[in-house]
Design a protein around this motif. Structure first.
Motif, short mmCIF file in Angstrom:
data_model
loop_
_atom_site.label_atom_id
_atom_site.label_comp_id
_atom_site.label_asym_id
_atom_site.label_seq_id
_atom_site.Cartn_x
_atom_site.Cartn_y
_atom_site.Cartn_z
N ASP A 191 0.81 -1.22 0.00
CA ASP A 191 0.00 0.00 0.00
C ASP A 191 0.84 1.28 0.00
OD1 ASP A 191 -2.24 -1.50 -0.06
OD2 ASP A 191 -2.81 -1.21 2.04
N ALA A 192 2.04 1.22 0.59
CA ALA A 192 2.88 2.42 0.68
C ALA A 192 3.85 2.54 -0.49
CB ALA A 192 3.66 2.41 2.00
N THR A 193 3.70 1.71 -1.52
CA THR A 193 4.60 1.72 -2.67
C THR A 193 3.87 2.19 -3.91
OG1 THR A 193 4.11 -0.52 -3.47
CG2 THR A 193 5.68 -0.33 -1.64
N PRO A 194 4.62 2.55 -4.97
CA PRO A 194 3.96 2.94 -6.23
C PRO A 194 3.10 1.85 -6.84
CG PRO A 194 6.25 3.64 -6.21
CD PRO A 194 6.07 2.75 -5.02
N LEU A 195 3.32 0.58 -6.41
CA LEU A 195 2.56 -0.53 -6.97
C LEU A 195 1.16 -0.64 -6.37
CD1 LEU A 195 5.33 -3.30 -7.00
CD2 LEU A 195 4.61 -1.81 -8.87
N ALA A 196 0.88 0.16 -5.34
CA ALA A 196 -0.41 0.05 -4.64
C ALA A 196 -1.58 0.33 -5.58
CB ALA A 196 -0.44 1.00 -3.46
N ALA A 197 -1.36 1.17 -6.58
CA ALA A 197 -2.45 1.53 -7.49
C ALA A 197 -2.74 0.45 -8.52
CB ALA A 197 -2.12 2.84 -8.20
N LEU A 198 -1.88 -0.56 -8.61
CA LEU A 198 -2.04 -1.60 -9.62
C LEU A 198 -2.82 -2.78 -9.07
CD1 LEU A 198 1.59 -1.73 -11.11
CD2 LEU A 198 -0.40 -0.55 -12.06
N ALA A 199 -3.54 -3.47 -9.97
CA ALA A 199 -4.15 -4.75 -9.59
C ALA A 199 -3.04 -5.73 -9.24
CB ALA A 199 -4.98 -5.29 -10.76
N ALA A 200 -3.37 -6.72 -8.42
CA ALA A 200 -2.34 -7.64 -7.91
C ALA A 200 -1.56 -8.31 -9.04
CB ALA A 200 -2.99 -8.70 -7.02
N TRP A 201 -2.26 -8.77 -10.09
CA TRP A 201 -1.56 -9.47 -11.16
C TRP A 201 -0.64 -8.52 -11.93
CZ3 TRP A 201 -2.17 -8.28 -16.37
CH2 TRP A 201 -3.29 -7.51 -16.73
N ARG A 202 -1.01 -7.25 -12.01
CA ARG A 202 -0.16 -6.27 -12.68
C ARG A 202 1.09 -5.98 -11.84
NH1 ARG A 202 -2.90 -3.99 -16.92
NH2 ARG A 202 -5.18 -4.11 -16.88
N ALA A 203 0.94 -5.94 -10.52
CA ALA A 203 2.09 -5.71 -9.65
C ALA A 203 3.10 -6.84 -9.79
CB ALA A 203 1.63 -5.59 -8.20
N VAL A 204 2.62 -8.09 -9.91
CA VAL A 204 3.51 -9.24 -10.08
C VAL A 204 4.34 -9.07 -11.35
CG1 VAL A 204 3.58 -11.72 -10.53
CG2 VAL A 204 2.02 -10.82 -8.79
N LEU A 205 3.69 -8.77 -12.47
CA LEU A 205 4.40 -8.64 -13.74
C LEU A 205 5.36 -7.46 -13.74
CD1 LEU A 205 1.43 -9.41 -16.16
CD2 LEU A 205 3.39 -10.88 -15.69
N THR A 206 4.99 -6.37 -13.10
CA THR A 206 5.87 -5.20 -13.04
C THR A 206 7.14 -5.52 -12.26
OG1 THR A 206 3.97 -3.71 -13.16
CG2 THR A 206 6.04 -2.80 -12.31
N LEU A 207 7.01 -6.18 -11.12
CA LEU A 207 8.18 -6.55 -10.32
C LEU A 207 9.11 -7.47 -11.09
CD1 LEU A 207 6.55 -7.13 -6.81
CD2 LEU A 207 8.18 -5.33 -7.43
N LEU A 208 8.53 -8.43 -11.82
CA LEU A 208 9.37 -9.35 -12.61
C LEU A 208 10.11 -8.62 -13.72
CD1 LEU A 208 7.18 -12.58 -12.94
CD2 LEU A 208 9.32 -12.30 -11.68
N GLY A 209 9.45 -7.70 -14.37
CA GLY A 209 10.11 -6.94 -15.42
C GLY A 209 11.29 -6.14 -14.90
N LEU A 210 11.16 -5.56 -13.72
CA LEU A 210 12.25 -4.77 -13.13
C LEU A 210 13.43 -5.65 -12.70
CD1 LEU A 210 10.15 -2.27 -10.98
CD2 LEU A 210 11.33 -1.81 -13.14
N CYS A 211 13.19 -6.93 -12.47
CA CYS A 211 14.29 -7.84 -12.07
C CYS A 211 15.33 -8.00 -13.18
CB CYS A 211 13.72 -9.21 -11.70
SG CYS A 211 12.88 -9.25 -10.11
#
Length: 443
Positions: A191-211
């Motif tokens: 909730d305190a991160t920029p990913l809070a605004a994304l749906a859960a599945w979108r947050a997963v894909l975003t984190l993987l892309g940044l890896c």
């Protein structure tokens, strides 16, 4: 550390012809450090590829798509472009600096994964999967070619096993990471991160892309070893084709056998989590916490144990011995394809895990045999042939057909288990026969 290692191996100038190399093999510490990094790259690659398997229902609900469309995203969208890009990228790995091929591939698949995370509709998600497929097609041909120049033949089985372990482990990592992040999102941990605004599945894909960013930084310092063998000049494509044509009796059934087994691999990884959720009532975090570690464990055991066992069979019976081990492993895996007969979540978990274990041993033994059958100058192209078959038939067929059967043959989202068995069993039987045929034709 990898920067210092790179100085230990001479790097020929880019654009100059490859030459015959009789120099000593590089230090084991150097070679194994490179293989370990390739293993990490394979884990991330396979995680990006398979992550949708745990996100099926959230994506369906968010984008209002069907199981057939999800199957296309997991299968055809990735498979067709991967296969089309794989052959020219395999050729590129035979004639260009392989490290650059790797770097370009990682950068591209990371961008594609990020694009998937922000896709507003099916068409955009489809396009993102195409980009992921092009990038990932570069990894195996370039990495396998480099490994062949870092290890003598009698040690390649274990080295290739460690690299392939990354692919086997990647499926489990995808399930574990997906389940963990979905659980964190549900608990409000982001909730305190920029990913809070994304749906859960979108947050997963975003984190993987940044890896992909730290992985690119590490790969930039790996050595580009000189190519070994009779390579007085870079071979023309006609020369390479002529050399491989004399080996088709062994190569064709071997490539087809690997592809047939990969149908089961991708079907299990793509739809196994959905089976556990729909039929046995597990939540996505529960699937991630149980199935993910089981697949990781199976992948590690298969890659390390199978690699060593493959080397032992080769010492006793030559390259044909590796292929007989592949046939035996495929035969042991076959009963676990009858996942439709499972009566509990624990039985389904066991079927998926044991299929993964023995199918990975079969694939490892087959790929290691191929490295021994083809000449050095054709290893990249030969590996891309394996990748072509595995992706077109395996991912394209296994992932897509399972969703199609559930939708249009059984007309029941709960019939995933029956669809899986129908998709996996016939190709597994064919693979056993093909591995044995390849063994008989191996020179």
């Amino acid at each position: 550390m990898l920067y210092r290692m790179s100085a230990a191996i001479p790097v020929p100038p880019v654009g100059t012809p490859a030459i015959t190399i009789d120099a000593p093999w590089p230090r084991r510490s150097t070679a194994w450090a490179v293989v370990a990094l390739f293993c990490v790259a394979a884990i991330l690659s396979y995680t990006d590829r398979q992550i949708l398997s745990l996100l099926v229902d959230p994506i369906r609900a968010d984008l209002h798509i069907s199981d057939t469309q999800v199957g296309i995203l997991q299968g055809v969208a990735f498979a067709v472009i991967y296969a089309l890009a794989g052959l020219p990228l395999g050729r590129l790995a035979d004639i260009a600096q392989r490290r650059r091929v790797l770097l370009a591939g990682v950068a591209l698949w990371s961008v594609g994964t990020l694009a998937c995370g922000y896709a507003p509709d099916f068409a955009t998600l489809f396009a993102g999967r195409l980009i992921v497929g092009i990038g990932e097609a570069a990894l195996a041909p370039a990495a396998m070619s480099i490994i062949g120049d870092l290890f003598p033949p009698h040690r390649r089985g274990l080295a290739i096993g460690v690299f392939i372990m990354g692919m086997a482990v990647g499926g489990g990592v995808a399930i574990s990471i997906g389940g963990a992040v979905l659980g964190l999102v549900a608990d409000g941990a982001l909730d305190a991160t920029p990913l809070a605004a994304l749906a859960a599945w979108r947050a997963v894909l975003t984190l993987l892309g940044l890896c992909g960013v730290p992985l690119l930084a590490l790969l930039a310092f790996i050595p580009e070893p000189p190519r070994r063998g009779a390579l007085a000049q870079r071979p023309s494509l006609t020369t390479t084709r002529r050399e491989l044509s004399g080996l088709t009796g062994a190569i064709v059934p071997l490539v087809l056998a690997c592809a047939a087994m990969s149908i089961g691999d991708f079907a299990m990884l793509s739809w196994g989590p959905t089976l556990l959720i729909r039929r046995y009532g597990l939540s996505a975090p529960e699937v991630g916490a149980t199935l993910g570690p089981l697949i990781i464990t199976a992948g590690v055991l298969a890659a390390l144990g199978g690699g060593a066992l493959s080397d032992r069979f080769a010492r006793a019976r030559g390259t044909a011995g590796r292929l007989r081990l592949a046939a035996l492993s495929a035969a042991i895996a076959l009963p676990f394809a009858f996942i439709a007969l499972t009566a509990s979540a624990s039985q389904a978990l066991a079927a998926i895990t044991l299929w993964t274990l023995f199918s990975t041993v079969a694939g490892l033994a087959g790929i290691t045999a191929l490295q021994a059958i083809v000449p050095n100058r054709a290893r990249g192209l030969a590996m891309s042939l394996i990748a072509f078959g595995n992706i077109i038939l395996g991912l394209g067929g296994g992932a897509t057909l399972t969703g199609y059967l559930a939708d249009h043959v059984f007309h029941d989202p709960g019939a995933v288990g029956r669809a899986l068995s129908l998709v996996i069993v016939p190709p597994a039987l064919a693979a056993i026969a093909l591995y044995l045929r390849a063994a008989r034709r191996t020179p």
